[in-house]
Design a protein around this motif. Structure first.
Motif, PDB file in Angstrom:
ATOM      1  N   ALA A 287       0.850  -1.187   0.000  1.00  0.00           N
ATOM      2  CA  ALA A 287       0.000   0.000   0.000  1.00  0.00           C
ATOM      3  C   ALA A 287       0.889   1.242   0.000  1.00  0.00           C
ATOM      4  O   ALA A 287       1.970   1.242   0.597  1.00  0.00           O
ATOM      5  CB  ALA A 287      -0.920   0.005   1.219  1.00  0.00           C
ATOM      6  N   LEU A 288       0.428   2.276  -0.669  1.00  0.00           N
ATOM      7  CA  LEU A 288       1.196   3.514  -0.780  1.00  0.00           C
ATOM      8  C   LEU A 288       0.418   4.664  -0.140  1.00  0.00           C
ATOM      9  O   LEU A 288      -0.779   4.822  -0.377  1.00  0.00           O
ATOM     10  CB  LEU A 288       1.471   3.848  -2.250  1.00  0.00           C
ATOM     11  N   THR A 289       1.117   5.464   0.666  1.00  0.00           N
ATOM     12  CA  THR A 289       0.533   6.670   1.248  1.00  0.00           C
ATOM     13  C   THR A 289       1.464   7.839   0.928  1.00  0.00           C
ATOM     14  O   THR A 289       2.310   8.221   1.747  1.00  0.00           O
ATOM     15  CB  THR A 289       0.355   6.534   2.773  1.00  0.00           C
ATOM     16  N   THR A 299      -5.623   4.624   6.714  1.00  0.00           N
ATOM     17  CA  THR A 299      -5.493   3.630   5.652  1.00  0.00           C
ATOM     18  C   THR A 299      -4.266   2.739   5.860  1.00  0.00           C
ATOM     19  O   THR A 299      -4.250   1.588   5.419  1.00  0.00           O
ATOM     20  CB  THR A 299      -5.408   4.298   4.276  1.00  0.00           C
ATOM     21  N   ILE A 300      -3.255   3.267   6.545  1.00  0.00           N
ATOM     22  CA  ILE A 300      -2.068   2.459   6.845  1.00  0.00           C
ATOM     23  C   ILE A 300      -2.442   1.305   7.772  1.00  0.00           C
ATOM     24  O   ILE A 300      -2.027   0.160   7.573  1.00  0.00           O
ATOM     25  CB  ILE A 300      -0.969   3.331   7.478  1.00  0.00           C
ATOM     26  N   ALA A 303      -4.694  -1.235   5.969  1.00  0.00           N
ATOM     27  CA  ALA A 303      -3.883  -2.153   5.168  1.00  0.00           C
ATOM     28  C   ALA A 303      -3.181  -3.170   6.063  1.00  0.00           C
ATOM     29  O   ALA A 303      -3.125  -4.367   5.751  1.00  0.00           O
ATOM     30  CB  ALA A 303      -2.861  -1.369   4.345  1.00  0.00           C
ATOM     31  N   THR A 308      -0.824  -6.100   4.947  1.00  0.00           N
ATOM     32  CA  THR A 308      -0.243  -5.385   3.816  1.00  0.00           C
ATOM     33  C   THR A 308       0.610  -4.228   4.331  1.00  0.00           C
ATOM     34  O   THR A 308       0.089  -3.318   4.989  1.00  0.00           O
ATOM     35  CB  THR A 308      -1.346  -4.832   2.899  1.00  0.00           C
ATOM     36  N   THR A 310       2.984  -0.741   4.211  1.00  0.00           N
ATOM     37  CA  THR A 310       2.792   0.548   3.533  1.00  0.00           C
ATOM     38  C   THR A 310       4.114   1.292   3.422  1.00  0.00           C
ATOM     39  O   THR A 310       4.968   1.215   4.308  1.00  0.00           O
ATOM     40  CB  THR A 310       1.786   1.414   4.311  1.00  0.00           C
ATOM     41  N   ALA A 312       5.336   5.250   3.099  1.00  0.00           N
ATOM     42  CA  ALA A 312       4.818   6.605   3.303  1.00  0.00           C
ATOM     43  C   ALA A 312       5.983   7.549   3.565  1.00  0.00           C
ATOM     44  O   ALA A 312       7.146   7.118   3.670  1.00  0.00           O
ATOM     45  CB  ALA A 312       3.831   6.622   4.471  1.00  0.00           C
ATOM     46  N   GLY A 329       6.266  -1.340   7.884  1.00  0.00           N
ATOM     47  CA  GLY A 329       6.230  -0.544   6.666  1.00  0.00           C
ATOM     48  C   GLY A 329       7.494   0.269   6.579  1.00  0.00           C
ATOM     49  O   GLY A 329       8.417   0.105   7.391  1.00  0.00           O
TER      50      GLY A 329
END
Length: 389
Positions: A287-289, A299-300, A303, A308, A310, A312, A329
């Motif tokens: 996941a990308l932030t 959303t982090i 995920a 999943t 992330t 960021a 992450g």
């Protein structure tokens, strides 16, 4: 008055310019409505006043026991909030018609521009600030509006709410508020919870996949994710980026994907249901932030609840508290590092899986029940103490 109220129950009125059904709703609205639902579960009465919009249907609805008042538009909701509170003080208006009377506490949700509730509420006011918008004003508005917005947020609001308690979602936001002049002892931190994963476990996609989840507005900087894909598809020809969410910035993003020659690698989903969100969060490898600023990073954690990890930006406010860098992450300092770390994580199955497992464990620490309990304690303290009258 409502005879169902107990001696310890309170009537809490939230003033927020949007709700979760609003096309522009996001993490701030999720937080407010989940907190409101937890307060109802604890025996309180809660009303949420927000702007009306086409998707909402009826003006007044109830969800999770929370009374919804949709009044005015994106801009006039502020005036409608003031009129509703003033009418309530006179025993008139929608609050009185519902048998609620005046609220015991008003939660003024300050999304850059506050509701100025201390001027008219006549009740204790709690200022809820997710993050300071210093960097976002010039990204979203022109020079004059940006200066005005920042003056309201950084100077006027600090003085108007000088007798009020504050609540925010991260230590990073607490520090920024203190820098503006809000006394640190008046700021409580109540982080987000993690929405429960109700769907069955789903497999990862068979091809490398990235996900950006959230509102499509300039300060979310989805462009960085698009440029990352453009740089990686040379060695990863089956790479896909899913952009899940909606917003007024969608068309420029679509145009950029065409200009970068990656439109076949990017899927814009528009608004997605909770079931669809579960599916895209579960399928994504990473996941990308790329957001410029977040109060927390909901959303982090969402995920993470699907194992999943992330990527960021380290300087983007509360995101550094929503993850454990290098464990659940990766936090980066610039766009070059962002792209490099995404490339490395996609290529390293063992590391990516280990981060996902750690992310899952980390997400389990944050529950809405715990968040609601802490917020309920604030409600009791402030309503009883009378701060912000």
């Amino acid at each position: 008055m409502d005879n169902s109220r107990t001696p310890t129950s309170r009537h809490v009125l939230f003033l927020n310019w949007r709700d979760t059904s609003n096309p522009e709703g996001g993490g701030s609205e999720v937080y407010v409505e989940r907190i409101a639902a937890e307060l109802v579960a604890a025996g309180h009465q809660v009303t949420l006043l927000c702007a009306a919009h086409e998707r909402a249907g009826a003006a007044d609805t109830t969800a999770d026991g929370v009374r919804m008042l949709r009044r005015g538009s994106r801009h006039t909701v502020y005036a409608r909030a003031a009129l509703t509170c003033l009418a309530g003080r006179l025993g008139l208006g929608p609050l009185s018609r519902r048998g609620l009377g005046r609220p015991d506490l008003v939660v003024d949700v300050c999304n850059g521009v506050p509701f100025f509730a201390p001027l008219y509420a006549g009740r204790p006011v709690l200022a809820l600030v997710h993050h300071v918008h210093r960097e976002q004003w010039p990204v979203v508005f022109g020079p004059w509006m940006a200066r005005l917005g920042w003056w309201i947020e950084s100077w006027l609001a600090v003085r108007l709410y000088r007798r009020c308690r504050y609540v925010t979602v991260s230590q990073a936001s607490r520090a920024e508020l203190a820098e503006l002049g809000v006394a640190a002892e008046r700021i409580d931190v109540v982080p987000n919870g993690t929405p429960p994963v109700t769907g069955a476990p789903l497999p990862r996609s068979t091809h490398p996949s990235l996900l950006v989840l959230g509102r499509l507005v300039p300060h979310k900087r989805v462009e960085i994710a698009l440029r990352t894909v453009a740089e990686l598809i040379g060695k990863l020809p089956d790479l896909e980026l899913v952009v899940a969410g909606q917003g007024w910035w969608e068309q420029p993003l679509r145009q950029l994907s065409v200009e970068l020659g990656i439109s076949d690698h990017v899927r814009f989903t528009g608004f997605i249901s909770e079931e669809e969100k579960h599916a895209v969060l579960s399928a994504a490898w990473v996941a990308l932030t790329p957001s410029l600023k977040e109060g927390w990073g909901l959303t982090i954690v969402e995920a993470a609840a699907r194992s999943t990890p992330t990527v960021a930006f380290r300087y983007a406010g509360g995101v550094a508290e929503a993850m454990v860098d290098t464990e659940t992450g990766l936090l980066v300092d610039d766009e070059r590092e962002f792209t490099d770390q995404v490339r490395e994580l996609l290529a390293d199955d063992v590391r990516r899986k280990a981060m996902g497992e750690a992310a899952f464990a980390h997400a389990s620490r944050f529950t809405w029940a715990a968040t609601g309990t802490r917020f309920a304690q604030l409600v009791a303290q402030i309503a009883h103490g009378g701060a912000g009258r």
